[in-house]
Scaffold this motif. Structure first.
Motif, PDB file in Angstrom:
ATOM      1  N   MET A   1     -15.474  22.356  -0.357  1.00 11.50           N
ATOM      2  CA  MET A   1     -16.470  23.064   0.445  1.00 11.50           C
ATOM      3  C   MET A   1     -16.233  22.830   1.937  1.00 11.50           C
ATOM      4  N   ASN A   2     -16.361  23.888   2.700  1.00 11.31           N
ATOM      5  CA  ASN A   2     -16.191  23.732   4.145  1.00 11.31           C
ATOM      6  C   ASN A   2     -17.405  23.068   4.774  1.00 11.31           C
ATOM      7  N   LYS A   3     -17.120  22.101   5.614  1.00 16.92           N
ATOM      8  CA  LYS A   3     -18.181  21.443   6.364  1.00 16.92           C
ATOM      9  C   LYS A   3     -17.748  21.477   7.822  1.00 16.92           C
ATOM     10  N   LEU A   4     -18.438  22.276   8.602  1.00 20.80           N
ATOM     11  CA  LEU A   4     -18.012  22.511   9.977  1.00 20.80           C
ATOM     12  C   LEU A   4     -18.891  21.768  10.980  1.00 20.80           C
ATOM     13  N   LEU A   5     -18.229  21.033  11.859  1.00 21.80           N
ATOM     14  CA  LEU A   5     -18.915  20.357  12.961  1.00 21.80           C
ATOM     15  C   LEU A   5     -18.721  21.228  14.202  1.00 21.80           C
ATOM     16  N   ILE A   6     -19.821  21.723  14.765  1.00 20.85           N
ATOM     17  CA  ILE A   6     -19.731  22.539  15.984  1.00 20.85           C
ATOM     18  C   ILE A   6     -20.319  21.730  17.135  1.00 20.85           C
ATOM     19  N   ILE A   7     -19.514  21.515  18.158  1.00 15.87           N
ATOM     20  CA  ILE A   7     -19.994  20.755  19.315  1.00 15.87           C
ATOM     21  C   ILE A   7     -20.279  21.735  20.456  1.00 15.87           C
ATOM     22  N   ASP A   8     -21.481  21.668  20.980  1.00 14.34           N
ATOM     23  CA  ASP A   8     -21.870  22.483  22.129  1.00 14.34           C
ATOM     24  C   ASP A   8     -21.262  21.791  23.360  1.00 14.34           C
TER      25      ASP A   8
ATOM     26  N   HIS B   1     -19.873  12.338  10.574  1.00 12.82           N
ATOM     27  CA  HIS B   1     -20.213  13.515   9.760  1.00 12.82           C
ATOM     28  C   HIS B   1     -19.123  13.931   8.780  1.00 12.82           C
ATOM     29  N   GLN B   2     -17.922  13.367   8.953  1.00 16.39           N
ATOM     30  CA  GLN B   2     -16.816  13.650   8.025  1.00 16.39           C
ATOM     31  C   GLN B   2     -16.654  15.151   7.719  1.00 16.39           C
ATOM     32  N   PRO B   3     -16.513  15.987   8.749  1.00 14.19           N
ATOM     33  CA  PRO B   3     -16.380  17.417   8.479  1.00 14.19           C
ATOM     34  C   PRO B   3     -14.961  17.785   8.027  1.00 14.19           C
ATOM     35  N   THR B   4     -14.820  18.985   7.467  1.00 14.42           N
ATOM     36  CA  THR B   4     -13.481  19.496   7.146  1.00 14.42           C
ATOM     37  C   THR B   4     -12.913  20.240   8.355  1.00 14.42           C
ATOM     38  N   HIS B   5     -13.833  20.752   9.209  1.00 17.68           N
ATOM     39  CA  HIS B   5     -13.414  21.513  10.390  1.00 17.68           C
ATOM     40  C   HIS B   5     -14.255  21.097  11.596  1.00 17.68           C
ATOM     41  N   VAL B   6     -13.649  21.177  12.784  1.00 19.55           N
ATOM     42  CA  VAL B   6     -14.401  20.865  14.006  1.00 19.55           C
ATOM     43  C   VAL B   6     -14.031  21.881  15.087  1.00 19.55           C
TER      44      VAL B   6
ATOM     45  N   GLU C   1     -21.302  24.184   4.965  1.00 21.94           N
ATOM     46  CA  GLU C   1     -22.332  23.349   5.579  1.00 21.94           C
ATOM     47  C   GLU C   1     -21.997  23.232   7.062  1.00 21.94           C
ATOM     48  N   VAL C   2     -23.022  23.174   7.914  1.00 21.04           N
ATOM     49  CA  VAL C   2     -22.773  23.137   9.352  1.00 21.04           C
ATOM     50  C   VAL C   2     -23.589  22.045  10.032  1.00 21.04           C
ATOM     51  N   ILE C   3     -22.948  21.357  10.970  1.00 21.61           N
ATOM     52  CA  ILE C   3     -23.663  20.407  11.835  1.00 21.61           C
ATOM     53  C   ILE C   3     -23.465  20.909  13.265  1.00 21.61           C
ATOM     54  N   ILE C   4     -24.549  21.204  13.958  1.00 21.45           N
ATOM     55  CA  ILE C   4     -24.450  21.609  15.362  1.00 21.45           C
ATOM     56  C   ILE C   4     -24.843  20.414  16.223  1.00 21.45           C
ATOM     57  N   VAL C   5     -23.936  20.013  17.123  1.00 22.48           N
ATOM     58  CA  VAL C   5     -24.209  18.886  18.007  1.00 22.48           C
ATOM     59  C   VAL C   5     -24.673  19.439  19.356  1.00 22.48           C
ATOM     60  N   SER C   6     -25.981  19.335  19.604  1.00 24.01           N
ATOM     61  CA  SER C   6     -26.547  19.865  20.839  1.00 24.01           C
ATOM     62  C   SER C   6     -27.965  19.346  20.983  1.00 24.01           C
ATOM     63  N   THR C   7     -28.445  19.298  22.232  1.00 23.17           N
ATOM     64  CA  THR C   7     -29.855  18.938  22.426  1.00 23.17           C
ATOM     65  C   THR C   7     -30.668  20.210  22.721  1.00 23.17           C
TER      66      THR C   7
ATOM     67  N   ASN D   1     -10.554  32.141  13.417  1.00 24.35           N
ATOM     68  CA  ASN D   1     -10.119  31.805  12.075  1.00 24.35           C
ATOM     69  C   ASN D   1     -10.325  30.311  11.885  1.00 24.35           C
ATOM     70  N   LEU D   2     -11.141  29.957  10.906  1.00 20.19           N
ATOM     71  CA  LEU D   2     -11.468  28.538  10.698  1.00 20.19           C
ATOM     72  C   LEU D   2     -10.234  27.658  10.522  1.00 20.19           C
ATOM     73  N   LYS D   3      -9.180  28.241   9.959  1.00 19.02           N
ATOM     74  CA  LYS D   3      -7.949  27.471   9.705  1.00 19.02           C
ATOM     75  C   LYS D   3      -7.479  26.706  10.945  1.00 19.02           C
ATOM     76  N   GLN D   4      -7.647  27.350  12.129  1.00 18.30           N
ATOM     77  CA  GLN D   4      -7.180  26.706  13.374  1.00 18.30           C
ATOM     78  C   GLN D   4      -7.977  25.446  13.690  1.00 18.30           C
ATOM     79  N   PHE D   5      -9.122  25.300  13.041  1.00 21.19           N
ATOM     80  CA  PHE D   5     -10.028  24.211  13.423  1.00 21.19           C
ATOM     81  C   PHE D   5     -10.164  23.142  12.339  1.00 21.19           C
ATOM     82  N   ARG D   6      -9.212  23.145  11.421  1.00 20.50           N
ATOM     83  CA  ARG D   6      -9.261  22.154  10.347  1.00 20.50           C
ATOM     84  C   ARG D   6      -9.069  20.752  10.911  1.00 20.50           C
TER      85      ARG D   6
END
Length: 255
Positions: free
Chosen positions: A1-8, A44-49, A121-127, A244-249
């Motif tokens: 399963m993809n778990k993406l960490l998005i940093i603002d 957070h141990q994501p698969t993608h960031v 699954e997504v984790i957004i890092v932002s205030t 493309n998510l692949k670039q962010f693995r």
């Protein structure tokens, strides 16, 4: 399963920069931004960031309402000149960036929605509390500076409305931080009371006859401003992106 960490990106970096004694010390910003990102990966141990940055194009929000975010302090020159270096440092450690055309939050909302709709699954890092309008299933909002999850229940309690009413609330009461006007003479307390009673903005406008004359008049006169305020606060979740998510693995086996 993809778990993406998005940093603002700017949300993180501007806070790190502001805490430094010397605002020209971009090397420290680079090091601290990298350390923060690596800590986030560990936690957070994501698969993608992906780190999303604001771009320089004029936001559609500014076109819609020229006072949007007016009076915001511009980015310190040393920092804006150092951003390229900061992004390069992160990229060297396999933490890749994506530059939004204008505001990062619509890009973040779009990517997050896409991943969630594909059972990720997504984790957004932002205030930025604006992200709290996104459906909270399979989405975590993480405040790196307080090391905690954004608590939507607590936020609902504070404002006195439920999550699905957040945009209606801003349409009525505005949002001072972003210079979103809302309706003149309607504060947070009245906005919450009205939404508790009528549940939605649409319902409220169908029921103006049930209100006192003064309040009904305020609402009638402010209808267009409410519509604009709602739009300004609403995140776009379907902007066309070439991502493309692949670039962010996440590279789990660094050399």
């Amino acid at each position: 399963m993809n778990k993406l960490l998005i940093i603002d990106g700017l949300n993180l970096v501007r806070r790190i920069h502001a805490a430094l004694p010397d605002e020209n010390d971009i090397t420290s910003v680079q090091q601290r931004s990298l350390a923060a990102s690596q800590k986030l990966l560990k936690q957070h141990q994501p698969t993608h960031v992906i780190v999303v940055w604001d771009g320089n194009e004029t936001s559609w929000r500014k076109t819609l309402y020229s006072d949007y975010k007016k009076g915001r302090k511009p980015m310190p020159t040393a920092l804006s000149e150092g951003l390229t270096q900061i992004k390069a440092t992160l990229a060297e450690h396999n933490i890749h960036s994506f530059d939004a055309p204008s505001e990062a939050d619509d890009v973040i909302a779009t990517i997050a929605t896409k991943v969630i709709n594909n059972n990720g699954e997504v984790i957004i890092v932002s205030t930025d509390k604006g992200f709290s309008q996104l459906p909270s299933q399979h989405l975590t909002l993480w405040d790196h500076f307080n090391q905690q999850t954004f608590d939507i229940k607590q936020y609902e309690k504070k404002l006195g409305v439920e999550q699905y009413q957040l945009l209606d609330f801003i349409a009525l009461a505005g949002d001072a931080g972003n210079k979103i006007p809302g309706i003149a003479g309607i504060g947070p307390k009245s906005a919450a009371d009205l939404l508790n009673k009528f549940r939605t903005l649409a319902n409220l406008y169908r029921s103006l006859d049930n209100l006192g004359a003064k309040q009904a008049q305020k609402l009638a006169e402010g209808k267009e401003m409410a519509r604009i305020s709602y739009k300004l606060a609403q995140l776009q979740t379907d902007i066309p992106l070439n991502v493309n998510l692949k670039q962010f693995r996440v590279n789990t086996h660094p050399h």
